[in-house]
Motif scaffolding. Sequence first.
Motif, mmCIF file in Angstrom:
data_model
loop_
_atom_site.group_PDB
_atom_site.id
_atom_site.type_symbol
_atom_site.label_atom_id
_atom_site.label_comp_id
_atom_site.label_asym_id
_atom_site.label_seq_id
_atom_site.Cartn_x
_atom_site.Cartn_y
_atom_site.Cartn_z
ATOM 1 N N GLY A 382 -2.303 5.485 4.860
ATOM 2 C CA GLY A 382 -2.814 6.738 5.410
ATOM 3 C C GLY A 382 -1.935 7.286 6.524
ATOM 4 O O GLY A 382 -1.690 8.493 6.600
ATOM 5 N N THR A 383 -1.434 6.405 7.392
ATOM 6 C CA THR A 383 -0.547 6.877 8.459
ATOM 7 C C THR A 383 0.745 7.453 7.881
ATOM 8 O O THR A 383 1.391 8.299 8.507
ATOM 9 C CB THR A 383 -0.195 5.750 9.461
ATOM 10 N N GLY A 384 1.093 7.018 6.680
ATOM 11 C CA GLY A 384 2.324 7.488 6.051
ATOM 12 C C GLY A 384 2.309 8.954 5.676
ATOM 13 O O GLY A 384 3.357 9.529 5.374
ATOM 14 N N ILE A 385 1.140 9.596 5.712
ATOM 15 C CA ILE A 385 1.041 11.011 5.363
ATOM 16 C C ILE A 385 1.832 11.871 6.337
ATOM 17 O O ILE A 385 2.408 12.890 5.959
ATOM 18 C CB ILE A 385 -0.439 11.454 5.333
ATOM 19 N N SER A 386 1.879 11.466 7.596
ATOM 20 C CA SER A 386 2.553 12.334 8.577
ATOM 21 C C SER A 386 3.292 11.565 9.663
ATOM 22 O O SER A 386 3.595 12.123 10.713
ATOM 23 C CB SER A 386 1.521 13.261 9.242
ATOM 24 N N ALA A 387 3.579 10.290 9.402
ATOM 25 C CA ALA A 387 4.155 9.488 10.483
ATOM 26 C C ALA A 387 5.633 9.184 10.259
ATOM 27 O O ALA A 387 6.460 10.069 10.227
ATOM 28 C CB ALA A 387 3.354 8.198 10.672
ATOM 29 N N HIS A 388 5.945 7.933 10.026
ATOM 30 C CA HIS A 388 7.303 7.418 10.222
ATOM 31 C C HIS A 388 8.206 7.539 9.007
ATOM 32 O O HIS A 388 7.780 7.833 7.899
ATOM 33 C CB HIS A 388 7.219 5.934 10.589
ATOM 34 N N ASP A 389 9.464 7.229 9.269
ATOM 35 C CA ASP A 389 10.420 6.902 8.227
ATOM 36 C C ASP A 389 9.914 5.639 7.526
ATOM 37 O O ASP A 389 9.529 4.665 8.177
ATOM 38 C CB ASP A 389 11.774 6.660 8.903
ATOM 39 N N PHE A 390 9.912 5.643 6.192
ATOM 40 C CA PHE A 390 9.432 4.484 5.441
ATOM 41 C C PHE A 390 10.136 3.211 5.869
ATOM 42 O O PHE A 390 9.544 2.126 5.865
ATOM 43 C CB PHE A 390 9.639 4.712 3.939
ATOM 44 N N PHE A 391 11.401 3.317 6.274
ATOM 45 C CA PHE A 391 12.193 2.136 6.596
ATOM 46 C C PHE A 391 12.136 1.746 8.076
ATOM 47 O O PHE A 391 12.915 0.897 8.507
ATOM 48 C CB PHE A 391 13.651 2.364 6.182
ATOM 49 N N ARG A 392 11.218 2.333 8.850
ATOM 50 C CA ARG A 392 11.066 1.901 10.242
ATOM 51 C C ARG A 392 10.558 0.462 10.236
ATOM 52 O O ARG A 392 9.450 0.180 9.768
ATOM 53 C CB ARG A 392 10.090 2.801 10.988
ATOM 54 N N PRO A 393 11.340 -0.493 10.752
ATOM 55 C CA PRO A 393 11.027 -1.913 10.540
ATOM 56 C C PRO A 393 9.648 -2.359 11.002
ATOM 57 O O PRO A 393 8.937 -3.047 10.255
ATOM 58 C CB PRO A 393 12.139 -2.634 11.315
ATOM 59 N N TRP A 394 9.217 -1.997 12.219
ATOM 60 C CA TRP A 394 7.940 -2.535 12.705
ATOM 61 C C TRP A 394 6.773 -2.009 11.877
ATOM 62 O O TRP A 394 5.821 -2.754 11.584
ATOM 63 C CB TRP A 394 7.742 -2.223 14.198
ATOM 64 N N TRP A 395 6.850 -0.738 11.503
ATOM 65 C CA TRP A 395 5.747 -0.118 10.755
ATOM 66 C C TRP A 395 5.681 -0.668 9.332
ATOM 67 O O TRP A 395 4.605 -1.015 8.838
ATOM 68 C CB TRP A 395 5.978 1.394 10.761
ATOM 69 N N LEU A 396 6.842 -0.781 8.693
ATOM 70 C CA LEU A 396 6.894 -1.353 7.351
ATOM 71 C C LEU A 396 6.452 -2.812 7.371
ATOM 72 O O LEU A 396 5.741 -3.275 6.464
ATOM 73 C CB LEU A 396 8.321 -1.224 6.805
ATOM 74 N N THR A 397 6.833 -3.536 8.409
ATOM 75 C CA THR A 397 6.423 -4.940 8.538
ATOM 76 C C THR A 397 4.916 -5.073 8.602
ATOM 77 O O THR A 397 4.321 -5.927 7.925
ATOM 78 C CB THR A 397 7.058 -5.561 9.796
ATOM 79 N N MET A 398 4.258 -4.233 9.408
ATOM 80 C CA MET A 398 2.799 -4.310 9.527
ATOM 81 C C MET A 398 2.123 -3.980 8.202
ATOM 82 O O MET A 398 1.167 -4.648 7.788
ATOM 83 C CB MET A 398 2.296 -3.374 10.621
ATOM 84 N N GLY A 399 2.621 -2.967 7.520
ATOM 85 C CA GLY A 399 2.040 -2.617 6.228
ATOM 86 C C GLY A 399 2.203 -3.721 5.204
ATOM 87 O O GLY A 399 1.255 -4.076 4.482
ATOM 88 N N MET A 400 3.404 -4.307 5.142
ATOM 89 C CA MET A 400 3.663 -5.370 4.185
ATOM 90 C C MET A 400 2.895 -6.652 4.540
ATOM 91 O O MET A 400 2.502 -7.425 3.652
ATOM 92 C CB MET A 400 5.155 -5.657 4.109
ATOM 93 N N ALA A 401 2.662 -6.892 5.829
ATOM 94 C CA ALA A 401 1.858 -8.054 6.234
ATOM 95 C C ALA A 401 0.432 -7.916 5.724
ATOM 96 O O ALA A 401 -0.137 -8.867 5.177
ATOM 97 C CB ALA A 401 1.873 -8.206 7.758
ATOM 98 N N MET A 402 -0.156 -6.741 5.900
ATOM 99 C CA MET A 402 -1.528 -6.519 5.439
ATOM 100 C C MET A 402 -1.618 -6.585 3.912
ATOM 101 O O MET A 402 -2.571 -7.128 3.349
ATOM 102 C CB MET A 402 -2.045 -5.169 5.938
ATOM 103 N N LEU A 403 -0.592 -6.056 3.242
ATOM 104 C CA LEU A 403 -0.563 -6.146 1.779
ATOM 105 C C LEU A 403 -0.471 -7.595 1.338
ATOM 106 O O LEU A 403 -1.219 -8.043 0.452
ATOM 107 C CB LEU A 403 0.637 -5.363 1.239
ATOM 108 N N GLY A 404 0.433 -8.370 1.937
ATOM 109 C CA GLY A 404 0.605 -9.763 1.541
ATOM 110 C C GLY A 404 -0.631 -10.602 1.773
ATOM 111 O O GLY A 404 -1.010 -11.415 0.917
ATOM 112 N N ILE A 405 -1.278 -10.425 2.925
ATOM 113 C CA ILE A 405 -2.506 -11.179 3.207
ATOM 114 C C ILE A 405 -3.573 -10.845 2.175
ATOM 115 O O ILE A 405 -4.266 -11.730 1.659
ATOM 116 C CB ILE A 405 -3.013 -10.867 4.629
ATOM 117 N N THR A 406 -3.699 -9.563 1.850
ATOM 118 C CA THR A 406 -4.693 -9.141 0.864
ATOM 119 C C THR A 406 -4.430 -9.761 -0.500
ATOM 120 O O THR A 406 -5.349 -10.304 -1.150
ATOM 121 C CB THR A 406 -4.691 -7.606 0.740
ATOM 122 N N LEU A 407 -3.180 -9.695 -0.962
ATOM 123 C CA LEU A 407 -2.847 -10.237 -2.285
ATOM 124 C C LEU A 407 -2.985 -11.757 -2.306
ATOM 125 O O LEU A 407 -3.451 -12.329 -3.308
ATOM 126 C CB LEU A 407 -1.429 -9.828 -2.666
#
Length: 423
Positions: A382-407
């Motif tokens: 949802g934050t990706g609608i108007s926020a960062h560059d997809f490749f911003r490391p800290w933001w991508l890291t947080m998203g991928m962490a939540m995805l990995g924990i869920t899976l």
Amino acid sequence: MNYKTNLLSVWHNISQEQIHSVLVAFFCLYMLLFAFGRIIINVGQLGSLILLCAYYAKGFNNSNLKKFGGKKFFAIFFAYLVLNVILSQFPEKSFRAISVNWWKSFVVPFIAMELVKSEKDLRKLILAFAGAAFLQGVDGVWQYFSGMDLIHQTPFYGARLTGSMKTPRVGNYMAIILPAAFGILYFVKQQGYRWSKVVCSLLLAPAIFLWIFSLTRSGYAGAGIALFTLWAFVWPPFRIYKLALPASAVGALLLFGPSRISFERLMQDPRWEIWSYALKIFEHFPIFGAGLKTYAPARDFLGLKQHIAHAGIPHPHNMYLQFLSDGGVVGFTVSVLFLFGLLYFAFKTIRPHIINEIQTKSSDYFWRYTALFWASYLAYLGTGISAHDFFRPWWLTMGMAMLGITLGACTAGEKLPASRTSI
């Protein structure tokens, strides 16, 4: 020789379960302190990666990744990233985006996937994110009343709080971790405390305060979308009247909310100019796009000048338009299928289990915890609608962490015994 022999002896005496315990503890500490500095992020990431390799070496067949049924999503997405570097109009720029992120962000879902083997692991992760939210929230409250944050002595960003991240983008970080942090309510309840809601309110109030007064519209959107979707579509029962809430909430915010999110302010936002340029880049490179992370050079190549937005903004400020300008139709399709395909994959697993868990009044909270991490991943989207560059490391890291924990939780949860009904 003796040194090598002793080292091998120690390695053979360590079990995979012991490595798993260390990995969970280390990752929880990493997430707890994530927002307090780049050194913590780099050390946390490198240490977690080393522990993951050791865990796989002890028995890959016992890993969640081995049992995970959606590996093709990752394979196709990573293959696309490599292809888009090769086909990029600006290959050096695209290669840099990958080289920075492969170990900082793209390996994170595989680390996070191995964290969950039981509900106990999920509770540890809930505590870590609740603790992170509380600590960052306290820093924000301190900054509000003193004028400076505690960690870096950062002043207000205009009228906006920054916490320890030195930027109002802390609102996006809070939006991502807050759904998981709300799991502290279940944790306290499981401990048998009568005042669980009061305890949770006191713990989460500073975090919500910082989230609100960072005045980050992307953070509002991310958390709002996630919590609404969780309530309306994941938590039973589904009711049609729930669908009226988003329209009412958005309308109220536009009419009565802070000036920063007023309708007039939204219409004047410089993002409209940036978004229109991203679409023009897509029109010029419609099939494979201009290449990964190439908005700025492609914009300059086409002679587009940003008059309303700051001339130095290097990305479209919209993850999905970035997929279009960077990757064209092919890149957009692959990226959206990866991000939302896995979201839906997890939803289909979580929904029936959580209905059973709630309706039977189970004393287990495994699937409710899992649903909160799923919501945190959705908040990232949802934050990706108007926020960062997809490749911003800290933001991508947080998203991928939540995805990995869920899976990981979905994979491990399918093998767990049936939930116990509370008496």
